[in-house]
Design a protein around this motif. Structure first.
Motif, PDB file in Angstrom:
ATOM      1  N   TRP A   1       0.879  -1.173   0.000  1.00  0.00           N
ATOM      2  CA  TRP A   1       0.000   0.000   0.000  1.00  0.00           C
ATOM      3  C   TRP A   1       0.912   1.217   0.000  1.00  0.00           C
ATOM      4  CZ3 TRP A   1      -4.931   1.505  -0.496  1.00  0.00           C
ATOM      5  CH2 TRP A   1      -5.372   2.690   0.090  1.00  0.00           C
ATOM      6  N   PHE A   2       0.531   2.273  -0.702  1.00  0.00           N
ATOM      7  CA  PHE A   2       1.391   3.440  -0.755  1.00  0.00           C
ATOM      8  C   PHE A   2       1.068   4.424   0.361  1.00  0.00           C
ATOM      9  CE2 PHE A   2       1.943   1.405  -4.788  1.00  0.00           C
ATOM     10  CZ  PHE A   2       3.309   1.495  -4.960  1.00  0.00           C
ATOM     11  N   LEU A   3       1.749   4.221   1.471  1.00  0.00           N
ATOM     12  CA  LEU A   3       1.541   5.056   2.648  1.00  0.00           C
ATOM     13  C   LEU A   3       1.953   6.503   2.399  1.00  0.00           C
ATOM     14  CD1 LEU A   3       2.994   2.492   5.173  1.00  0.00           C
ATOM     15  CD2 LEU A   3       0.629   3.290   5.190  1.00  0.00           C
TER      16      LEU A   3
ATOM     17  N   ARG B   1       1.041  22.272  -4.397  1.00  0.00           N
ATOM     18  CA  ARG B   1       2.242  21.441  -4.462  1.00  0.00           C
ATOM     19  C   ARG B   1       2.086  20.349  -3.413  1.00  0.00           C
ATOM     20  NH1 ARG B   1       6.779  24.192  -6.655  1.00  0.00           N
ATOM     21  NH2 ARG B   1       6.257  26.334  -7.228  1.00  0.00           N
ATOM     22  N   LEU B   2       2.331  19.118  -3.810  1.00  0.00           N
ATOM     23  CA  LEU B   2       2.122  18.002  -2.884  1.00  0.00           C
ATOM     24  C   LEU B   2       3.444  17.290  -2.578  1.00  0.00           C
ATOM     25  CD1 LEU B   2      -1.094  16.620  -4.619  1.00  0.00           C
ATOM     26  CD2 LEU B   2      -0.970  18.213  -2.713  1.00  0.00           C
ATOM     27  N   HIS B   3       3.507  16.700  -1.412  1.00  0.00           N
ATOM     28  CA  HIS B   3       4.738  16.040  -0.961  1.00  0.00           C
ATOM     29  C   HIS B   3       4.408  14.727  -0.264  1.00  0.00           C
ATOM     30  CE1 HIS B   3       6.466  19.944  -1.863  1.00  0.00           C
ATOM     31  NE2 HIS B   3       5.525  20.486  -1.105  1.00  0.00           N
ATOM     32  N   GLN B   4       5.444  14.072   0.277  1.00  0.00           N
ATOM     33  CA  GLN B   4       5.222  12.785   0.931  1.00  0.00           C
ATOM     34  C   GLN B   4       4.621  12.949   2.331  1.00  0.00           C
ATOM     35  OE1 GLN B   4       9.245  12.325  -0.030  1.00  0.00           O
ATOM     36  NE2 GLN B   4       9.923  11.789   2.015  1.00  0.00           N
ATOM     37  N   ALA B   5       3.982  11.895   2.823  1.00  0.00           N
ATOM     38  CA  ALA B   5       3.289  11.921   4.107  1.00  0.00           C
ATOM     39  C   ALA B   5       4.253  12.150   5.270  1.00  0.00           C
ATOM     40  CB  ALA B   5       2.527  10.613   4.305  1.00  0.00           C
ATOM     41  N   PHE B   6       3.682  12.520   6.419  1.00  0.00           N
ATOM     42  CA  PHE B   6       4.474  12.924   7.589  1.00  0.00           C
ATOM     43  C   PHE B   6       5.274  11.798   8.226  1.00  0.00           C
ATOM     44  CE2 PHE B   6       0.609  15.833   7.980  1.00  0.00           C
ATOM     45  CZ  PHE B   6       1.178  16.816   7.192  1.00  0.00           C
ATOM     46  N   ASP B   7       4.939  10.538   7.900  1.00  0.00           N
ATOM     47  CA  ASP B   7       5.755   9.444   8.443  1.00  0.00           C
ATOM     48  C   ASP B   7       6.986   9.203   7.564  1.00  0.00           C
ATOM     49  OD1 ASP B   7       4.193   8.547   6.390  1.00  0.00           O
ATOM     50  OD2 ASP B   7       3.421   6.769   7.414  1.00  0.00           O
ATOM     51  N   HIS B   8       7.045   9.879   6.408  1.00  0.00           N
ATOM     52  CA  HIS B   8       8.211   9.792   5.528  1.00  0.00           C
ATOM     53  C   HIS B   8       9.067  11.039   5.701  1.00  0.00           C
ATOM     54  CE1 HIS B   8       5.785   6.618   3.871  1.00  0.00           C
ATOM     55  NE2 HIS B   8       6.662   6.330   2.939  1.00  0.00           N
ATOM     56  N   LYS B   9       9.403  11.313   6.942  1.00  0.00           N
ATOM     57  CA  LYS B   9      10.187  12.519   7.257  1.00  0.00           C
ATOM     58  C   LYS B   9      11.621  12.379   6.756  1.00  0.00           C
ATOM     59  CE  LYS B   9      10.243  10.520  11.849  1.00  0.00           C
ATOM     60  NZ  LYS B   9      11.501  10.603  12.555  1.00  0.00           N
TER      61      LYS B   9
ATOM     62  N   ARG C   1      20.756  19.234  15.290  1.00  0.00           N
ATOM     63  CA  ARG C   1      20.333  18.316  14.239  1.00  0.00           C
ATOM     64  C   ARG C   1      18.862  18.544  13.930  1.00  0.00           C
ATOM     65  NH1 ARG C   1      21.944  12.652  14.317  1.00  0.00           N
ATOM     66  NH2 ARG C   1      21.140  13.154  12.264  1.00  0.00           N
ATOM     67  N   PHE C   2      18.429  18.148  12.760  1.00  0.00           N
ATOM     68  CA  PHE C   2      17.022  18.373  12.416  1.00  0.00           C
ATOM     69  C   PHE C   2      16.539  17.386  11.374  1.00  0.00           C
ATOM     70  CE2 PHE C   2      16.653  20.225   8.138  1.00  0.00           C
ATOM     71  CZ  PHE C   2      17.993  20.472   7.836  1.00  0.00           C
ATOM     72  N   GLU C   3      15.223  17.297  11.284  1.00  0.00           N
ATOM     73  CA  GLU C   3      14.621  16.612  10.154  1.00  0.00           C
ATOM     74  C   GLU C   3      13.473  17.449   9.612  1.00  0.00           C
ATOM     75  OE1 GLU C   3      13.668  12.687  11.603  1.00  0.00           O
ATOM     76  OE2 GLU C   3      12.279  13.466  13.089  1.00  0.00           O
ATOM     77  N   LEU C   4      13.286  17.342   8.309  1.00  0.00           N
ATOM     78  CA  LEU C   4      12.216  18.065   7.619  1.00  0.00           C
ATOM     79  C   LEU C   4      10.982  17.185   7.623  1.00  0.00           C
ATOM     80  CD1 LEU C   4      11.022  20.206   5.659  1.00  0.00           C
ATOM     81  CD2 LEU C   4      12.124  18.968   3.797  1.00  0.00           C
ATOM     82  N   ILE C   5       9.940  17.687   8.270  1.00  0.00           N
ATOM     83  CA  ILE C   5       8.705  16.904   8.356  1.00  0.00           C
ATOM     84  C   ILE C   5       7.762  17.267   7.224  1.00  0.00           C
ATOM     85  CG2 ILE C   5       6.720  16.334   9.795  1.00  0.00           C
ATOM     86  CD1 ILE C   5       9.164  15.576  11.281  1.00  0.00           C
ATOM     87  N   SER C   6       7.675  18.571   6.938  1.00  0.00           N
ATOM     88  CA  SER C   6       6.713  18.974   5.912  1.00  0.00           C
ATOM     89  C   SER C   6       7.023  20.347   5.331  1.00  0.00           C
ATOM     90  CB  SER C   6       5.304  18.958   6.516  1.00  0.00           C
ATOM     91  OG  SER C   6       4.351  19.144   5.514  1.00  0.00           O
ATOM     92  N   ARG C   7       6.682  20.511   4.069  1.00  0.00           N
ATOM     93  CA  ARG C   7       6.752  21.802   3.386  1.00  0.00           C
ATOM     94  C   ARG C   7       5.328  22.328   3.271  1.00  0.00           C
ATOM     95  NH1 ARG C   7      11.458  22.382   0.161  1.00  0.00           N
ATOM     96  NH2 ARG C   7      12.772  20.534   0.244  1.00  0.00           N
ATOM     97  N   LEU C   8       5.129  23.573   3.653  1.00  0.00           N
ATOM     98  CA  LEU C   8       3.776  24.133   3.647  1.00  0.00           C
ATOM     99  C   LEU C   8       3.650  25.269   2.636  1.00  0.00           C
ATOM    100  CD1 LEU C   8       3.356  24.206   7.533  1.00  0.00           C
ATOM    101  CD2 LEU C   8       2.651  22.401   5.972  1.00  0.00           C
ATOM    102  N   HIS C   9       2.445  25.449   2.134  1.00  0.00           N
ATOM    103  CA  HIS C   9       2.213  26.465   1.103  1.00  0.00           C
ATOM    104  C   HIS C   9       0.895  27.180   1.373  1.00  0.00           C
ATOM    105  CE1 HIS C   9       5.423  24.332  -0.934  1.00  0.00           C
ATOM    106  NE2 HIS C   9       4.750  23.214  -0.727  1.00  0.00           N
ATOM    107  N   GLN C  10       0.504  28.069   0.465  1.00  0.00           N
ATOM    108  CA  GLN C  10      -0.732  28.822   0.663  1.00  0.00           C
ATOM    109  C   GLN C  10      -1.976  27.989   0.348  1.00  0.00           C
ATOM    110  OE1 GLN C  10       1.236  31.470  -1.899  1.00  0.00           O
ATOM    111  NE2 GLN C  10      -0.441  31.633  -3.363  1.00  0.00           N
TER     112      GLN C  10
END
Lengths: 383, 383
Positions: A198-200, A356-364, B350-359
């Motif tokens: 499944w594509f999480l 603009r879409l990106h990967q889900a939050f578990d794919h950090k 250190r850090f990780e990128l969780i999400s990119r946000l837009h309008q």
């Protein structure tokens, strides 16, 4: 245990402390230790990290396991699984999610996906390969109500590590379950499924795409139908294209258990159908394009395929939405947008960028492993 | 009506047909027609478009109104309002949203926001300025149950057009209403509020940010408190920083009507507080930074402010989330990410990128007006 040792430079030591978990053969001392050996990395006489070595893969020659001197695989995995679990709990991912995402969860090469009570492992780390039973025990101890642990260590990434494909049940016997997302039910068959079943990574995107679906909607490269089915209440006509026979079987079951009886399912190559529809001048209000990684084998050929498939999709839209994804790590977001923009403009069509879409939050994506960021998509209104 | 005419080149004609709606003084024939005149653009002897002219603003010298030869402002506005409405309806934006987003809805210079029955207009197009009553009538005819139309044509963009600030009620008398979002209530006071009274562009982001809020959370540059209040169920301690007195008054009311009685509200300059907290070594689990456009006046100075405020925010986080936004059109997403990455790395964090946000989806970006895309944000886990 034989204690293997490798010397690293101060520069590499600093990179390790900075979070880098994979090193190429050119970055560290060359040693012909057996594949998957536990090695101690030292700088001068000082301990730096525990790592595993794969002399057969020059790109993933060394993978860091831990910077703790006192290393024990079982407790390390248990600890990392718990931390990873806590994060998924916090963001509200409860019944299905990517539990372990390789370097992002400090388990380089290891993927652990959860679908209700079924856990799927996909591993390319030769040390974890040798210790798969310890990982199994850790999952059983940390996970709640685990019924099955299925190993699906197959595919190109295994080959690159010179590791044999392994697909087997490690625990339990159930390989099929039903998950719920966006108010719909989906069968996840980890045995017949692509990837881990499944594509999480498209989780948030599925609920966004639903907002834009209307009229006659085409879900190309549909796999088991997640985009189309989640959006089905909003479409008047729903078309699915999927080449893989066993995915189509699950897709048909998914349609059935969600009471969708007017969908058209074409078990065929999406390219051919898009070409045919294009030639027949058929029109759709919404086209969802989520092709497999087209660029992994050959960049130039992949780009050409990507352009072709998107070009045909644009031709199918008179005034509506193109929702186009790429999961190719080598195709950057800017480049993808520029390809789409150029295609649309060359056809003397007009468009607007909705999202603009990106990967889900578990794919950090942990720094510096930016290669973990791969999924991008655009919602475009084209007319 | 005097008929003014301007000749345009084939190149400009093609750009107009391609969707470009704003031209500088260097792109077309110079004419000293009165500000806000309706001009007919011709190429050779052929009609191209109706436009409005502002000889005082060389950057927005010509704004396209329509490429229909038979142009009537009232019916054109009615038609465009209906199309814009249909789109918002489709994506499920019902009670509050940006109804008209300038070029994206083919009404260059015009913003129309809706908050329940209150409509707020913000205009920088001199032709619409002269015909504001026709726009008012069109809104009353297309809108459902409109109680108030409030014009808030103020600020720097008005000055750049050499248009006087205009803030007034065009219809009705109600200037305050309550909207609901994310299960919370918010007072929108269009008279005392910043911009048009509420930041519609952060709609999806507010629900995403909520997923990451926990523990001790700081909402800096909080305005009337939307991020913090929507996330309030998940925080143990909620701090708000806001400089503007009237925004703080509404914020306090918002806390009250949502039954939040343990929040700390500081009516002060966020820079000073962040500096003080930083010096006192205070720690927060989550810091939300949504500063105003820091770069609009002076790019270099703005970047310095951006770096300073983010640097202080990072220092407040021991192991937690930085959710950082920029609404500055001049700060590109890549550049912003690179600033944040460099800041964190320089601090040996250190850090990780969780999400990119837009309008939000009502702030869609029409080609070629890419300047309409301005809001970007990142959810970063820092430790």
């Amino acid at each position: 245990m034989t204690e293997y040792e490798i010397k690293v430079s101060k520069r590499i030591r600093n990179k390790i402390f900075g979070g880098k978990q994979v090193f190429t053969i050119n970055e560290v001392q060359k040693r012909e230790y057996p594949v998957g050996s536990l090695v101690k990395l030292v700088c001068g006489n000082k301990f730096v990290a525990w790592a595993t070595i794969n002399p057969k893969n020059p790109k993933h020659y060394i993978r860091i396991l831990s910077t703790e001197k006192d290393y024990d695989l079982y407790s390390d995995i248990v600890n990392k699984l718990k931390i990873a679990q806590r994060y998924r709990d916090k963001i509200g991912y409860s019944r299905h999610y990517r539990w372990v995402y390789s370097e992002s969860d400090f388990l380089s090469g290891l993927i652990v996906d959860k679908f209700e009570n079924i856990i799927v492992i996909q591993n390319t780390n030769p040390y974890f390969d040798k210790n798969i039973n310890i990982i199994k025990e850790a999952i059983l101890d940390v996970g709640k109500n685990v019924e099955t642990i299925y190993e699906k260590s197959v595919g190109k990434n295994r080959e690159k590590e010179w590791l044999p494909p392994k697909e087997r049940i490690l625990y339990g016997s159930k390989t099929r379950t039903t998950i719920k997302e966006g108010g719909k039910k989906f069968i996840v068959d980890v045995k017949s499924g692509q990837k881990t079943g499944w594509f999480l990574d498209q989780r948030e995107n599925r609920s966004i795409v639903k907002k834009f679906v209307y009229g006659k909607t085409l879900d190309a490269f549909s796999y088991t139908g997640s985009f189309g089915i989640i959006s089905s209440d909003k479409a008047d006509e729903l078309w699915f294209l999927e080449k893989n026979r066993s995915s189509v079987e699950v897709l048909i079951e998914n349609l059935k258990i969600n009471g969708i009886d007017n969908a058209k399912v074409l078990n065929t190559n999406a390219y051919l159908v898009l070409k045919k529809f294009s030639a027949e001048n058929r029109k759709f209000d919404v086209v969802i394009l989520d092709p497999p990684d087209l660029l992994s084998e050959n960049y130039k050929k992949g780009i050409r395929s990507f352009i072709l498939v998107n070009s045909m999709a644009i031709d199918l839209i008179k005034d509506g939405y193109l929702i186009s994804f790429s999961c190719s790590q080598d195709l950057k977001e800017d480049k993808m947008f520029s390809i789409l923009r150029t295609l649309i403009r060359r056809k003397s069509r007009r468009f607007e960028l909705i999202s603009r879409l990106h990967q889900a939050f578990d794919h950090k994506v942990i720094f510096p492993h930016k290669e973990l960021e791969y999924l991008k998509g655009f919602v475009l209104h084209i007319w």
